[in-house]
Design a protein around this motif. Sequence first.
Motif, PDB file in Angstrom:
ATOM      1  N   ASP A 188       0.835  -1.197   0.000  1.00  0.00           N
ATOM      2  CA  ASP A 188       0.000   0.000   0.000  1.00  0.00           C
ATOM      3  C   ASP A 188       0.869   1.245   0.000  1.00  0.00           C
ATOM      4  OD1 ASP A 188      -2.961  -0.445   0.063  1.00  0.00           O
ATOM      5  OD2 ASP A 188      -2.355  -1.916   1.580  1.00  0.00           O
ATOM      6  N   ASN A 189       0.270   2.345  -0.451  1.00  0.00           N
ATOM      7  CA  ASN A 189       0.989   3.614  -0.589  1.00  0.00           C
ATOM      8  C   ASN A 189       1.187   4.299   0.756  1.00  0.00           C
ATOM      9  OD1 ASN A 189       1.334   3.834  -3.439  1.00  0.00           O
ATOM     10  ND2 ASN A 189      -0.864   4.238  -3.609  1.00  0.00           N
ATOM     11  N   LEU A 190       2.024   3.710   1.574  1.00  0.00           N
ATOM     12  CA  LEU A 190       2.288   4.275   2.892  1.00  0.00           C
ATOM     13  C   LEU A 190       3.786   4.384   3.079  1.00  0.00           C
ATOM     14  CD1 LEU A 190      -0.345   2.162   4.787  1.00  0.00           C
ATOM     15  CD2 LEU A 190      -0.223   4.656   4.851  1.00  0.00           C
ATOM     16  N   VAL A 227       5.214   0.790  -4.755  1.00  0.00           N
ATOM     17  CA  VAL A 227       4.447   0.227  -5.873  1.00  0.00           C
ATOM     18  C   VAL A 227       3.918   1.364  -6.734  1.00  0.00           C
ATOM     19  CG1 VAL A 227       3.743  -1.811  -4.557  1.00  0.00           C
ATOM     20  CG2 VAL A 227       2.282   0.210  -4.538  1.00  0.00           C
ATOM     21  N   ASP A 228       3.912   1.168  -8.033  1.00  0.00           N
ATOM     22  CA  ASP A 228       3.407   2.242  -8.892  1.00  0.00           C
ATOM     23  C   ASP A 228       2.846   1.726 -10.211  1.00  0.00           C
ATOM     24  OD1 ASP A 228       2.821   4.634 -10.054  1.00  0.00           O
ATOM     25  OD2 ASP A 228       4.907   5.264 -10.374  1.00  0.00           O
ATOM     26  N   ARG A 229       1.606   1.984 -10.424  1.00  0.00           N
ATOM     27  CA  ARG A 229       0.980   1.809 -11.725  1.00  0.00           C
ATOM     28  C   ARG A 229      -0.404   2.468 -11.650  1.00  0.00           C
ATOM     29  NH1 ARG A 229       1.023  -3.522 -15.708  1.00  0.00           N
ATOM     30  NH2 ARG A 229       1.552  -2.199 -17.476  1.00  0.00           N
ATOM     31  N   ILE A 230      -0.658   3.397 -12.523  1.00  0.00           N
ATOM     32  CA  ILE A 230      -1.946   4.100 -12.502  1.00  0.00           C
ATOM     33  C   ILE A 230      -3.016   3.182 -13.080  1.00  0.00           C
ATOM     34  CG2 ILE A 230      -3.223   6.031 -13.486  1.00  0.00           C
ATOM     35  CD1 ILE A 230      -0.639   7.708 -13.173  1.00  0.00           C
ATOM     36  N   MET A 292       9.666   9.744  -2.691  1.00  0.00           N
ATOM     37  CA  MET A 292       9.586  10.415  -3.992  1.00  0.00           C
ATOM     38  C   MET A 292       8.228  10.146  -4.643  1.00  0.00           C
ATOM     39  SD  MET A 292      12.071   9.856  -7.272  1.00  0.00           S
ATOM     40  CE  MET A 292      11.476   8.253  -7.780  1.00  0.00           C
ATOM     41  N   LYS A 293       7.821   8.889  -4.616  1.00  0.00           N
ATOM     42  CA  LYS A 293       6.564   8.532  -5.285  1.00  0.00           C
ATOM     43  C   LYS A 293       5.364   9.124  -4.544  1.00  0.00           C
ATOM     44  CE  LYS A 293       3.114   5.625  -6.509  1.00  0.00           C
ATOM     45  NZ  LYS A 293       2.045   4.953  -5.804  1.00  0.00           N
ATOM     46  N   LEU A 294       5.388   9.013  -3.211  1.00  0.00           N
ATOM     47  CA  LEU A 294       4.243   9.521  -2.443  1.00  0.00           C
ATOM     48  C   LEU A 294       4.099  11.028  -2.583  1.00  0.00           C
ATOM     49  CD1 LEU A 294       4.480   7.530   0.902  1.00  0.00           C
ATOM     50  CD2 LEU A 294       2.503   7.619  -0.623  1.00  0.00           C
ATOM     51  N   THR A 300       0.659  15.029  -5.905  1.00  0.00           N
ATOM     52  CA  THR A 300       0.116  15.807  -7.027  1.00  0.00           C
ATOM     53  C   THR A 300      -1.235  15.231  -7.443  1.00  0.00           C
ATOM     54  OG1 THR A 300       2.402  16.172  -7.706  1.00  0.00           O
ATOM     55  CG2 THR A 300       0.696  16.786  -9.277  1.00  0.00           C
ATOM     56  N   HIS A 301      -1.339  13.919  -7.415  1.00  0.00           N
ATOM     57  CA  HIS A 301      -2.621  13.276  -7.724  1.00  0.00           C
ATOM     58  C   HIS A 301      -3.743  13.804  -6.829  1.00  0.00           C
ATOM     59  CE1 HIS A 301      -2.818   9.102  -9.895  1.00  0.00           C
ATOM     60  NE2 HIS A 301      -3.080  10.105 -10.698  1.00  0.00           N
ATOM     61  N   SER A 302      -3.446  13.902  -5.538  1.00  0.00           N
ATOM     62  CA  SER A 302      -4.485  14.368  -4.614  1.00  0.00           C
ATOM     63  C   SER A 302      -4.862  15.815  -4.918  1.00  0.00           C
ATOM     64  CB  SER A 302      -4.025  14.213  -3.154  1.00  0.00           C
ATOM     65  OG  SER A 302      -4.002  12.829  -2.820  1.00  0.00           O
ATOM     66  N   GLU A 377      -6.754   9.906   5.111  1.00  0.00           N
ATOM     67  CA  GLU A 377      -5.759   8.828   5.179  1.00  0.00           C
ATOM     68  C   GLU A 377      -4.560   9.123   4.274  1.00  0.00           C
ATOM     69  OE1 GLU A 377      -5.788   5.751   6.778  1.00  0.00           O
ATOM     70  OE2 GLU A 377      -7.569   6.322   7.889  1.00  0.00           O
ATOM     71  N   LYS A 378      -4.800   9.905   3.230  1.00  0.00           N
ATOM     72  CA  LYS A 378      -3.763  10.114   2.224  1.00  0.00           C
ATOM     73  C   LYS A 378      -2.949  11.391   2.447  1.00  0.00           C
ATOM     74  CE  LYS A 378      -6.315   7.668  -1.446  1.00  0.00           C
ATOM     75  NZ  LYS A 378      -7.184   7.820  -2.632  1.00  0.00           N
ATOM     76  N   LEU A 379      -3.633  12.444   2.920  1.00  0.00           N
ATOM     77  CA  LEU A 379      -2.955  13.737   3.019  1.00  0.00           C
ATOM     78  C   LEU A 379      -1.701  13.747   3.900  1.00  0.00           C
ATOM     79  CD1 LEU A 379      -4.857  15.082   1.160  1.00  0.00           C
ATOM     80  CD2 LEU A 379      -5.488  16.724   2.932  1.00  0.00           C
ATOM     81  N   GLN A 381       0.879  11.756   4.468  1.00  0.00           N
ATOM     82  CA  GLN A 381       2.156  11.409   3.828  1.00  0.00           C
ATOM     83  C   GLN A 381       2.331  12.088   2.469  1.00  0.00           C
ATOM     84  OE1 GLN A 381      -0.212   9.418   4.783  1.00  0.00           O
ATOM     85  NE2 GLN A 381      -0.896   8.013   3.194  1.00  0.00           N
ATOM     86  N   ARG A 382       1.226  12.425   1.826  1.00  0.00           N
ATOM     87  CA  ARG A 382       1.337  12.996   0.480  1.00  0.00           C
ATOM     88  C   ARG A 382       1.586  14.504   0.489  1.00  0.00           C
ATOM     89  NH1 ARG A 382      -3.141  10.032  -3.346  1.00  0.00           N
ATOM     90  NH2 ARG A 382      -2.650   7.901  -2.720  1.00  0.00           N
ATOM     91  N   ILE A 383       0.909  15.205   1.404  1.00  0.00           N
ATOM     92  CA  ILE A 383       0.960  16.670   1.374  1.00  0.00           C
ATOM     93  C   ILE A 383       1.552  17.247   2.666  1.00  0.00           C
ATOM     94  CG2 ILE A 383      -0.383  18.793   1.069  1.00  0.00           C
ATOM     95  CD1 ILE A 383      -0.668  17.104  -1.393  1.00  0.00           C
TER      96      ILE A 383
HETATM   97  C1  CS2 Z   1      -3.922   7.410  -6.484  1.00  0.00           C
HETATM   98  C2  CS2 Z   1      -3.130   6.109  -6.531  1.00  0.00           C
HETATM   99  O1  CS2 Z   1      -6.124   6.819  -5.929  1.00  0.00           O
HETATM  100  C3  CS2 Z   1      -5.093   7.349  -5.529  1.00  0.00           C
HETATM  101  O2  CS2 Z   1      -5.000   7.841  -4.417  1.00  0.00           O
HETATM  102  O3  CS2 Z   1      -3.076   8.456  -6.175  1.00  0.00           O
HETATM  103  O4  CS2 Z   1      -3.945   4.993  -6.540  1.00  0.00           O
HETATM  104  C4  CS2 Z   1      -2.170   6.083  -7.746  1.00  0.00           C
HETATM  105  O5  CS2 Z   1      -2.873   6.000  -8.941  1.00  0.00           O
HETATM  106  C5  CS2 Z   1      -1.203   4.930  -7.643  1.00  0.00           C
HETATM  107  O6  CS2 Z   1      -0.509   5.002  -6.439  1.00  0.00           O
HETATM  108  C6  CS2 Z   1      -0.231   4.942  -8.825  1.00  0.00           C
HETATM  109  O7  CS2 Z   1       0.788   4.061  -8.604  1.00  0.00           O
END
Ligand code: CS2
Length: 495
Positions: A188-190, A227-230, A292-294, A300-302, A377-379, A381-383
């Motif tokens: 997971d993205n943590l 992990v990374d793949r959109i 870097m990825k987060l 930026t995604h958020s 939950e995302k902000l 680590q991301r922002i």
């Molecule tokens: C996205 C991720 O939904 C989200 O929060 O930022 O799922 C993102 O697409 C993946 O981490 C890409 O690897």
Amino acid sequence: MSGRLGIAALAGLPAAVARPAYDPARFGAGIVHIGLGAFHRAHQAVYTDAALAEAGGGWRIDGISLRSTEIADALNPQDGLYTLIERGEEGVSARVIGSIRKVIAAAHDRQAPLTALAAPETRIVSLTVTEKAYGIDRAEGTVDAAHPAIIADLADPRAAQGVLGLLAEGLRLRKERGLQPFTVLCCDNLPDNGHLVRTGLIDLARRLDPAFADWIGEHVAFPSTMVDRITPAPTDDTLAEAERQLGVRDLAAIETEPFSQWVIEDRFPTGRPEWERGGAIFVEDVAPYEAMKLRMLNGTHSMIAYAGYLSGHRYVRDVMADAALAKLVHRHLKAAAATLAPLEGIDTGDYAEALARRFANPAIAHETYQIAMDGTEKLPQRIAAPALHALQHGQDLRPFAFAVAAWMRYCLGRTDDGAGYALRDPREEAIGGALAGVGKDARGMVRALSALPGVFPVELARNERWDDFVANILSEMLAKGMMHAAKEEALSAGS
Ligand code: CS2
């Protein structure tokens, strides 16, 4: 042709469709994966498919769905096979993946997940369950004693149903039976995800049996991963495209981008598939890659999700086609990059350019609303983490303040046109409670939402300059609407 994907249909597929270069039935399962959503099927299962094709081994995957039965019902009748549709600028390709052996839906059979975790052949248990499912208080590194799954699993550990509870009971059964423990692989993205799950699990175990907690600490490996793949949620279009390519129906097809990355710490005392055959990179320390990825991709995604959704953009690619927002995307990428320690062999400028291209991929329909979910939950680590770094190092704070203001505006649950939407955040109630009585007063909103425990570090939330930035930007968003506020922000952002 008609019919359904499955082993029997493989031989009749059109030549353009790639299929497993091995006989899936020849290999047993060595991995149990919890959380079989589209992301896992576009990522780890694909690396495993490549590893099986080139190196073989008993490394197929038995999946566990903790809540829904949908994926089990779609995949099991297809012998675990499904189509990976890659959509790039050069076109669309289809590949059938053979690495999943079967799917266990906990809702169909409560005992089956533990049976799989305790099976002698299980050597790795991997996870993509989203940030909120762990029930870990990330600031404390302990379990969140108010999390429903933690409460239930502490009360009845032998019948565990939550993520940490299942891991603990699975390991306890193995210990009791004299089996080697499995390696726990969090996908997971943590930040520092292996370490995080380790501390949470050990804390849970300590509340049940301190000696068992020590045993976990001594014997179980928790390599971290990036992990990374959109991968957008599959739609009817995805299934229609799969049927067009295959000539048979596939109810478990997914679509994704051509890009894929997996960076893993090589600590697998119980062995692992040769994932490098699929392009995985093994390193000593994943933390800098994860940061870097987060911060760059996910952060930026958020921002794209909140500012984009409220500007009326359904997909990420539409945001990238909006000149003002695209400019803010580039600004955010640059500010996030500035918070990172240098990483040998990686130029964050090139990485930013590649990300912007991936976001703009016209063939991928990735909904801003999908990314907007679970903001609390995302902000952090991301922002918030890069914002704090920027604050402490005298760097540009404004891009992070813009992202946070956009999230706060999003928390109102209403577009500028007045249309309502569900926040889809585990702390939805707390957000509603915090905002009740505040109205649309920007300062009041910032104060109320900044006080939600665990989202913003105190040092950041109490900083006057930060607070002013967020409140001023939010006040523009409230007064003029998101689209207009984003345009003005882009104008003042310079070139
Ligand atoms: C996205 C991720 O939904 C989200 O929060 O930022 O799922 C993102 O697409 C993946 O981490 C890409 O690897």
